[in-house]
Design a protein around this motif. Sequence first.
Motif, PDB file in Angstrom:
ATOM      1  N   ALA A 125      -6.636   1.522   5.334  1.00 17.90           N
ATOM      2  CA  ALA A 125      -7.123   2.839   4.938  1.00 17.90           C
ATOM      3  C   ALA A 125      -7.438   3.615   6.212  1.00 17.90           C
ATOM      4  O   ALA A 125      -8.228   3.157   7.044  1.00 17.90           O
ATOM      5  N   ILE A 126      -6.795   4.773   6.369  1.00 18.86           N
ATOM      6  CA  ILE A 126      -6.943   5.569   7.584  1.00 18.86           C
ATOM      7  C   ILE A 126      -7.288   7.006   7.213  1.00 18.86           C
ATOM      8  O   ILE A 126      -6.746   7.570   6.268  1.00 18.86           O
ATOM      9  N   LYS A 127      -8.208   7.590   7.977  1.00 16.95           N
ATOM     10  CA  LYS A 127      -8.569   8.996   7.820  1.00 16.95           C
ATOM     11  C   LYS A 127      -7.953   9.783   8.976  1.00 16.95           C
ATOM     12  O   LYS A 127      -8.034   9.370  10.136  1.00 16.95           O
ATOM     13  N   TYR A 128      -7.335  10.917   8.649  1.00 19.97           N
ATOM     14  CA  TYR A 128      -6.678  11.752   9.649  1.00 19.97           C
ATOM     15  C   TYR A 128      -7.350  13.125   9.685  1.00 19.97           C
ATOM     16  O   TYR A 128      -7.743  13.668   8.649  1.00 19.97           O
ATOM     17  N   LYS A 129      -7.446  13.666  10.896  1.00 16.99           N
ATOM     18  CA  LYS A 129      -7.923  15.037  11.096  1.00 16.99           C
ATOM     19  C   LYS A 129      -6.852  15.798  11.843  1.00 16.99           C
ATOM     20  O   LYS A 129      -6.502  15.440  12.972  1.00 16.99           O
ATOM     21  N   ASN A 130      -6.295  16.804  11.189  1.00 12.49           N
ATOM     22  CA  ASN A 130      -5.192  17.584  11.760  1.00 12.49           C
ATOM     23  C   ASN A 130      -4.053  16.689  12.248  1.00 12.49           C
ATOM     24  O   ASN A 130      -3.465  16.900  13.309  1.00 12.49           O
ATOM     25  N   GLY A 131      -3.761  15.650  11.458  1.00 17.76           N
ATOM     26  CA  GLY A 131      -2.636  14.759  11.740  1.00 17.76           C
ATOM     27  C   GLY A 131      -2.932  13.631  12.706  1.00 17.76           C
ATOM     28  O   GLY A 131      -2.073  12.778  12.947  1.00 17.76           O
ATOM     29  N   ILE A 140     -13.290   4.955   9.606  1.00 17.19           N
ATOM     30  CA  ILE A 140     -12.580   3.859   8.922  1.00 17.19           C
ATOM     31  C   ILE A 140     -13.319   3.472   7.646  1.00 17.19           C
ATOM     32  O   ILE A 140     -12.710   3.299   6.582  1.00 17.19           O
ATOM     33  N   ASN A 141     -14.650   3.353   7.737  1.00 22.02           N
ATOM     34  CA  ASN A 141     -15.447   3.037   6.546  1.00 22.02           C
ATOM     35  C   ASN A 141     -15.334   4.139   5.500  1.00 22.02           C
ATOM     36  O   ASN A 141     -15.237   3.872   4.293  1.00 22.02           O
ATOM     37  N   SER A 142     -15.337   5.390   5.976  1.00 25.16           N
ATOM     38  CA  SER A 142     -15.216   6.527   5.080  1.00 25.16           C
ATOM     39  C   SER A 142     -13.881   6.507   4.342  1.00 25.16           C
ATOM     40  O   SER A 142     -13.816   6.820   3.144  1.00 25.16           O
ATOM     41  N   ALA A 143     -12.805   6.120   5.048  1.00 19.29           N
ATOM     42  CA  ALA A 143     -11.477   6.059   4.428  1.00 19.29           C
ATOM     43  C   ALA A 143     -11.447   5.041   3.293  1.00 19.29           C
ATOM     44  O   ALA A 143     -10.941   5.326   2.200  1.00 19.29           O
ATOM     45  N   TRP A 144     -11.999   3.856   3.540  1.00 19.41           N
ATOM     46  CA  TRP A 144     -12.039   2.823   2.498  1.00 19.41           C
ATOM     47  C   TRP A 144     -12.923   3.257   1.334  1.00 19.41           C
ATOM     48  O   TRP A 144     -12.524   3.209   0.170  1.00 19.41           O
ATOM     49  N   ASN A 145     -14.155   3.692   1.663  1.00 16.79           N
ATOM     50  CA  ASN A 145     -15.132   3.989   0.619  1.00 16.79           C
ATOM     51  C   ASN A 145     -14.747   5.207  -0.221  1.00 16.79           C
ATOM     52  O   ASN A 145     -14.907   5.198  -1.442  1.00 16.79           O
TER      53      ASN A 145
END
Length: 280
Positions: A125-131, A140-145
């Motif tokens: 699970a990955i979070k992206y900001k402007n690509g 990383i935790n935010s992406a999973w949760n």
Amino acid sequence: MRRSSIGISLILLVMLAVSSCKNSEKDENIEVQEAPEISQLDNLPKNEAGDIVRKSIESAGGWEYWNNKKTLTYTKVIQFVDEKGEAEREIKQLHQYKLKPELKMKISWEEEGDNYEIINNSQQAIKYKNGVALEDEESINSAWNSSFGSQYVMCMPFKLTDPGTVLKYEGVDTLKNGKLVHAVKTTYKKGAGSSAGKHIWTYYFDKNSNELLANFLDYGDGYSYIQNEKIEKNDGIKLNTERKSFKANSIDEITQLTTNYRNEDIQFDLKMDDAMFEIK
């Protein structure tokens, strides 16, 4: 006598050969029965808690109908409110879930001029900001949760059939709005998700209609109470479309409204290519 004996032997051999062929033909025509498919609904315990969840699933459209859904798409509107209950800011997220054969999720939104994306392929699970991938621990935790949490809440009460779910009937209770409900405490066995052993949910089902009306969450560092304000049917399935989330000190002391949620433009079975869930 010798010729007669030889002749009889040949006749017996031919008869045996014919019989063998007939048996072989019979064997080929025998239908192989496949083992019956095990329904995830069978994970529910055969007790009062399990019966309540079964009835709630039936009232929400039924397991068979839900199990045939391949994808789910909706817009999630998150409105944060201040201590006075007035709106501070609002975010609109597009949620795209591939439900089968393996759960995959994509969430995309704009916030303060930046474009964000969360991709969860059930392995990463990955979070992206402007690509650009955000690799700090909080992101990383935010992406999973955010991904698993949103899918978990949106797909209730069907998610209560997940392996490792432990249900316990807590009796009849009364919500703050006066509605009588069945209370079912929900915990998770070790290994059944990242919150197993940390989060304890109590779900409240309408005593008459069996609809899931609210839940109380003990997340270890505090409590929250979530009330479903509106439940609507979309393509044969009832899902919550409006919710309110409150801070709480205990199950009997709800202190402050923190967030309003709306789920809009709910659609099932839109085509989704696996490429949209690839980690970049």
